[in-house]
Design a protein around this motif. Structure first.
Motif, PDB file in Angstrom:
ATOM      1  N   ALA A 257       0.676  -1.288  -0.087  1.00 61.32           N
ATOM      2  CA  ALA A 257       0.170   0.013   0.117  1.00 61.32           C
ATOM      3  C   ALA A 257       0.679   1.056   0.023  1.00 61.32           C
ATOM      4  O   ALA A 257       0.258   2.330  -0.320  1.00 61.32           O
ATOM      5  CB  ALA A 257      -0.959  -0.062   1.242  1.00 61.32           C
ATOM      6  N   GLU A 258       1.977   1.325   0.421  1.00 63.19           N
ATOM      7  CA  GLU A 258       3.034   2.287   0.520  1.00 63.19           C
ATOM      8  C   GLU A 258       4.008   2.553  -0.500  1.00 63.19           C
ATOM      9  O   GLU A 258       4.807   3.321  -0.398  1.00 63.19           O
ATOM     10  CB  GLU A 258       3.649   2.546   2.028  1.00 63.19           C
ATOM     11  N   ARG A 259       3.973   1.535  -1.448  1.00 64.13           N
ATOM     12  CA  ARG A 259       4.980   1.343  -2.485  1.00 64.13           C
ATOM     13  C   ARG A 259       4.967   2.732  -3.064  1.00 64.13           C
ATOM     14  O   ARG A 259       4.007   3.274  -3.394  1.00 64.13           O
ATOM     15  CB  ARG A 259       4.604   0.317  -3.266  1.00 64.13           C
ATOM     16  N   ALA A 260       6.255   3.106  -3.542  1.00 65.20           N
ATOM     17  CA  ALA A 260       6.475   4.345  -4.309  1.00 65.20           C
ATOM     18  C   ALA A 260       7.581   4.145  -5.064  1.00 65.20           C
ATOM     19  O   ALA A 260       8.616   3.074  -4.750  1.00 65.20           O
ATOM     20  CB  ALA A 260       6.685   5.536  -3.313  1.00 65.20           C
ATOM     21  N   VAL A 261       7.707   4.808  -6.297  1.00 61.47           N
ATOM     22  CA  VAL A 261       8.645   4.803  -7.228  1.00 61.47           C
ATOM     23  C   VAL A 261       9.251   5.984  -7.433  1.00 61.47           C
ATOM     24  O   VAL A 261       8.616   7.040  -7.627  1.00 61.47           O
ATOM     25  CB  VAL A 261       8.295   3.821  -8.450  1.00 61.47           C
ATOM     26  N   LEU A 262      10.718   6.179  -8.154  1.00 64.68           N
ATOM     27  CA  LEU A 262      11.093   7.322  -8.823  1.00 64.68           C
ATOM     28  C   LEU A 262      11.177   6.676 -10.222  1.00 64.68           C
ATOM     29  O   LEU A 262      11.115   5.615 -10.615  1.00 64.68           O
ATOM     30  CB  LEU A 262      12.745   7.257  -8.438  1.00 64.68           C
ATOM     31  N   TYR A 263      10.955   7.908 -11.169  1.00 66.11           N
ATOM     32  CA  TYR A 263      11.089   7.777 -12.501  1.00 66.11           C
ATOM     33  C   TYR A 263      12.520   7.842 -13.070  1.00 66.11           C
ATOM     34  O   TYR A 263      13.082   8.570 -12.591  1.00 66.11           O
ATOM     35  CB  TYR A 263      10.158   8.776 -13.249  1.00 66.11           C
ATOM     36  N   ASP A 264      12.720   6.911 -13.910  1.00 70.09           N
ATOM     37  CA  ASP A 264      14.057   6.848 -14.638  1.00 70.09           C
ATOM     38  C   ASP A 264      13.954   6.719 -16.142  1.00 70.09           C
ATOM     39  O   ASP A 264      12.779   6.548 -16.467  1.00 70.09           O
ATOM     40  CB  ASP A 264      14.829   5.681 -14.245  1.00 70.09           C
ATOM     41  N   VAL A 265      14.701   6.930 -16.859  1.00 70.57           N
ATOM     42  CA  VAL A 265      14.836   6.971 -18.189  1.00 70.57           C
ATOM     43  C   VAL A 265      15.465   5.689 -18.865  1.00 70.57           C
ATOM     44  O   VAL A 265      16.571   5.354 -18.252  1.00 70.57           O
ATOM     45  CB  VAL A 265      15.192   8.235 -18.946  1.00 70.57           C
ATOM     46  N   VAL A 266      14.973   4.947 -20.071  1.00 67.86           N
ATOM     47  CA  VAL A 266      15.986   4.230 -20.595  1.00 67.86           C
ATOM     48  C   VAL A 266      15.593   4.339 -22.367  1.00 67.86           C
ATOM     49  O   VAL A 266      14.603   4.669 -22.521  1.00 67.86           O
ATOM     50  CB  VAL A 266      15.577   2.614 -20.371  1.00 67.86           C
ATOM     51  N   ASP A 276       9.847   2.591 -13.889  1.00 67.15           N
ATOM     52  CA  ASP A 276      10.067   2.801 -12.445  1.00 67.15           C
ATOM     53  C   ASP A 276      11.177   2.313 -11.531  1.00 67.15           C
ATOM     54  O   ASP A 276      11.479   1.280 -12.108  1.00 67.15           O
ATOM     55  CB  ASP A 276       8.584   2.004 -11.787  1.00 67.15           C
ATOM     56  N   ARG A 277      11.585   3.070 -10.766  1.00 68.68           N
ATOM     57  CA  ARG A 277      12.501   2.172  -9.773  1.00 68.68           C
ATOM     58  C   ARG A 277      11.991   2.314  -8.281  1.00 68.68           C
ATOM     59  O   ARG A 277      11.398   3.467  -7.827  1.00 68.68           O
ATOM     60  CB  ARG A 277      13.877   3.168  -9.708  1.00 68.68           C
ATOM     61  N   ASP A 278      12.075   1.175  -7.721  1.00 70.79           N
ATOM     62  CA  ASP A 278      11.454   1.138  -6.239  1.00 70.79           C
ATOM     63  C   ASP A 278      12.158   1.917  -5.488  1.00 70.79           C
ATOM     64  O   ASP A 278      13.508   2.159  -5.552  1.00 70.79           O
ATOM     65  CB  ASP A 278      11.532  -0.287  -5.864  1.00 70.79           C
ATOM     66  N   PHE A 279      11.462   2.753  -4.591  1.00 66.74           N
ATOM     67  CA  PHE A 279      11.991   3.965  -3.790  1.00 66.74           C
ATOM     68  C   PHE A 279      11.763   3.195  -2.562  1.00 66.74           C
ATOM     69  O   PHE A 279      11.096   2.647  -2.031  1.00 66.74           O
ATOM     70  CB  PHE A 279      11.193   5.034  -3.664  1.00 66.74           C
ATOM     71  N   PRO A 280      13.259   3.441  -1.703  1.00 66.29           N
ATOM     72  CA  PRO A 280      13.191   2.796  -0.342  1.00 66.29           C
ATOM     73  C   PRO A 280      12.308   3.605   0.631  1.00 66.29           C
ATOM     74  O   PRO A 280      12.675   4.653   1.181  1.00 66.29           O
ATOM     75  CB  PRO A 280      14.569   2.627   0.216  1.00 66.29           C
ATOM     76  N   VAL A 281      10.951   3.093   0.722  1.00 63.61           N
ATOM     77  CA  VAL A 281      10.203   4.071   1.433  1.00 63.61           C
ATOM     78  C   VAL A 281      10.265   4.003   3.110  1.00 63.61           C
ATOM     79  O   VAL A 281      10.480   4.881   3.729  1.00 63.61           O
ATOM     80  CB  VAL A 281       8.469   3.571   1.325  1.00 63.61           C
ATOM     81  N   PHE A 282      10.809   2.529   3.453  1.00 62.55           N
ATOM     82  CA  PHE A 282      10.757   2.346   4.717  1.00 62.55           C
ATOM     83  C   PHE A 282      12.100   2.335   5.400  1.00 62.55           C
ATOM     84  O   PHE A 282      12.984   1.894   4.649  1.00 62.55           O
ATOM     85  CB  PHE A 282      10.169   0.768   5.139  1.00 62.55           C
ATOM     86  N   CYS A 283      12.229   3.024   6.321  1.00 63.62           N
ATOM     87  CA  CYS A 283      13.790   3.197   7.134  1.00 63.62           C
ATOM     88  C   CYS A 283      13.919   2.057   7.846  1.00 63.62           C
ATOM     89  O   CYS A 283      15.182   1.444   7.712  1.00 63.62           O
ATOM     90  CB  CYS A 283      13.747   4.297   8.093  1.00 63.62           C
TER      91      CYS A 283
END
Ligand code: F0G
Length: 529
Positions: A257-266, A276-283
């Motif tokens: 539910a908390e998943r978030a991504v950064l955008y990247d280009v290829v 999408d690149r998985d973002f480390p949401v959880f510390c």
């Protein structure tokens, strides 16, 4: 200082008033082994059998003779206590001794580096800060990679060897799409940066079980589940998502539910696309192997397994808080291995100081460790000579005779639990449950909010029934034990390894006494009226 001097009411007077209403405002003048001593009206010492155990900080008993003799020796020989920024061989030896124990308990050789602190909450916050440094470094690696990919794609666009794919604008939320390829690329990058900046500015999240307690400082109190402790200070620190211990499947759901991504280009076949690149949401996932302040709840093995599985899948470290359950209290140095839990971090405090020093430590797995943390985290008092040497002595005592004290904690715990179960069997209408392991046990009383006796009912409704039970046990039976702030109907037992069979008998009599009074709803006797 005169202990009999009139009180000014300046040191937490409200708390003092509450203690008075439930007969707990007793002053102790001496402490030894499993006893505290108060004075009666004639100035004679009265022993009180202590099951609170300094909230778990005196596993070896109050003023353990060996610890006290050693402390005296250290002071007599003018040990340098505060020699910051010098070689701290005592702290190094302590870290080595802790590692030797961890190696045995884990059954492998992975090392843990030690960051010392002064209190439990501080060790938790040191661990959390380190985990956040780790997360920010991972985020930096991610954004550096994205920046490099953007520059590589830009070069291809400039050279006329790539153009932005139509779908890419949609993904990046870009509405204006310039015809010129380079301007188009710039618009795409602006869209990507907008999205990424929004994500990067969000604070991290933590995962913790419902019922968790990790301290009351600004950061740690947000990992502590109790609303009353946590909610007023919400704005001061990053938030946790709390998961019920009986719902391991909720861990994955929360993460999803908390998943978030950064955008990247290829660039594929001359087309610039957005990925999408998985973002480390959880510390971090922070948890106690056995919740103490939360009312003595063991982490079920399925929950522990799911914590490890999910955290490994998303690259989130696991901080195992052994501040209460560790140091041998449950029959082994750590409680986590028995729960099937491996920590990337461990925190220890309480009995680490042998009931004499105040010290704590965050232990960090080598594979997760960033040595630069040592240059950005410190405290005046942490890692001092006195506390470190006392802690080393504590480990020496615990490890002596092949771990005789661990075995003693386990045996005593089994004896206590058997006694508690017998009392519960006799008073099932009064005692709801008994549970725990080793010298970390809980006795849960039934709620009495619907009691006939107004005094009992009112106390139960205001959340003070457990404290009134404690007051009765102290007044009538010279036995000291409390509920916790988060589990007000559960008495927590954390005696020392110096408890004797006579002590267990005394507690049996005391508990049977209070159970009889509660069963009879004898409000007057209960409150000592
Ligand atoms: N973590 C755990 C598991 C604890 O039980 C505690 C304190 C802390 C952290 C914070 O340690 O008080 O030295 O800052 N528990 C107390 C209790 C207060 O009631 O058991 P601290």
């Amino acid at each position: 200082m005169n202990p009999g001097a009139p009180e000014t009411g300046l040191a937490e007077p409200h708390l003092a008033e509450i203690l008075k209403t439930v007969s707990l405002d007793v002053e102790y003048v001496r402490a030894a082994g499993n006893h505290l001593f108060r004075l009666d009206d004639n100035g004679r010492e009265v022993p009180v059998l202590d099951f609170v155990g300094g909230f778990g900080s005196v596993l070896l008993g109050h003023n353990d003779p060996e610890i006290v003799a050693y402390a005296r020796k250290l002071l007599d020989k003018q040990l340098p206590i505060h020699a910051q920024f010098s070689r701290a061989s005592h702290a190094d030896r302590l870290a080595a001794a802790l590692n030797e124990i961890l190696r045995r308990e884990h059954g492998d050789d992975e090392r843990y580096f030690a960051i010392f602190a002064n209190s439990g909450a501080e060790a938790v916050e040191a661990a959390v800060k380190h985990a956040e440094l780790d997360r920010t470094l991972r985020v930096a690696a991610l954004t550096d990679g994205i920046a490099a990919n953007v520059e590589a794609a830009r070069a291809l666009v400039r050279a006329g060897r790539a153009v932005v794919a139509d779908g890419a604008f949609d993904r990046a939320g870009v509405r204006e799409r310039p015809q010129d390829p380079e301007a188009g690329f710039d618009a795409l990058v602006a869209g990507i940066e907008r999205h990424n900046a929004h994500r990067l500015s969000a604070p991290p999240l933590f995962l913790a079980p419902e019922g968790a307690f990790h301290g009351k400082l600004m950061g740690s109190v947000q990992l502590t589940h109790n609303e009353a402790f946590r909610a007023p200070f919400r704005s001061l620190a990053a938030q946790a998502r709390f998961i019920p211990l009986d719902q391991p499947e909720a861990i994955r759901k929360t993460v999803d539910a908390e998943r978030a991504v950064l955008y990247d280009v290829v660039v594929v076949d001359g087309s610039v696309t957005v990925v999408d690149r998985d973002f480390p949401v959880f510390c971090a996932f922070v948890l106690e192997p056995i919740q103490g302040e939360g009312g003595i709840h063991e982490v079920p093995p399925e929950f522990a397994r799911e914590v490890r599985r999910t955290c490994d899948a998303i690259g989130c470290p696991v901080i195992v808080d052994e501040i209460q359950s560790g140091m041998g209290r449950t029959g082994s140095f750590l409680a986590a291995p028995a729960a099937g839990l491996r920590g990337d971090y461990y925190t220890l405090a309480k009995s680490l100081g042998g009931g004499v020093a105040k010290t704590s430590v965050a232990l960090i797995r080598e594979s997760h460790y960033h040595k630069e943390f040592e240059l950005v985290h410190s405290s005046t008092f942490a890692k001092d000579g006195f506390s470190s040497l006392i802690a080393l002595k504590v480990l020496e005592l615990l490890e002596a005779d092949g771990g005789a004290l661990y075995r003693r904690a386990g045996e005593l715990g089994r004896g206590l639990l058997a006694m508690l179960e017998a009392v519960r069997a006799e008073f099932p209408d009064v005692i709801k449950d008994v549970r725990g392991r080793g010298l970390m046990l809980g006795v849960e009383f039934h709620d009495r909010s619907d009691a006939e006796a107004p005094a009992v009912r009112d106390l139960a409704r205001s959340g003070f029934l457990g404290y009134a039970v404690a007051g009765y046990l102290l007044r009538e039976h010279a036995v000291r034990l409390f509920p916790t702030g988060s589990a007000v109907n559960t008495l927590r037992l954390e005696p020392s390894v110096r408890l004797t069979d006579d002590g267990i008998d005394q507690l049996r009599t005391a508990l049977r006494g209070v159970c009889s009074v509660l069963r009879a709803e004898d409000g007057q006797r209960f409150l000592g009226g």
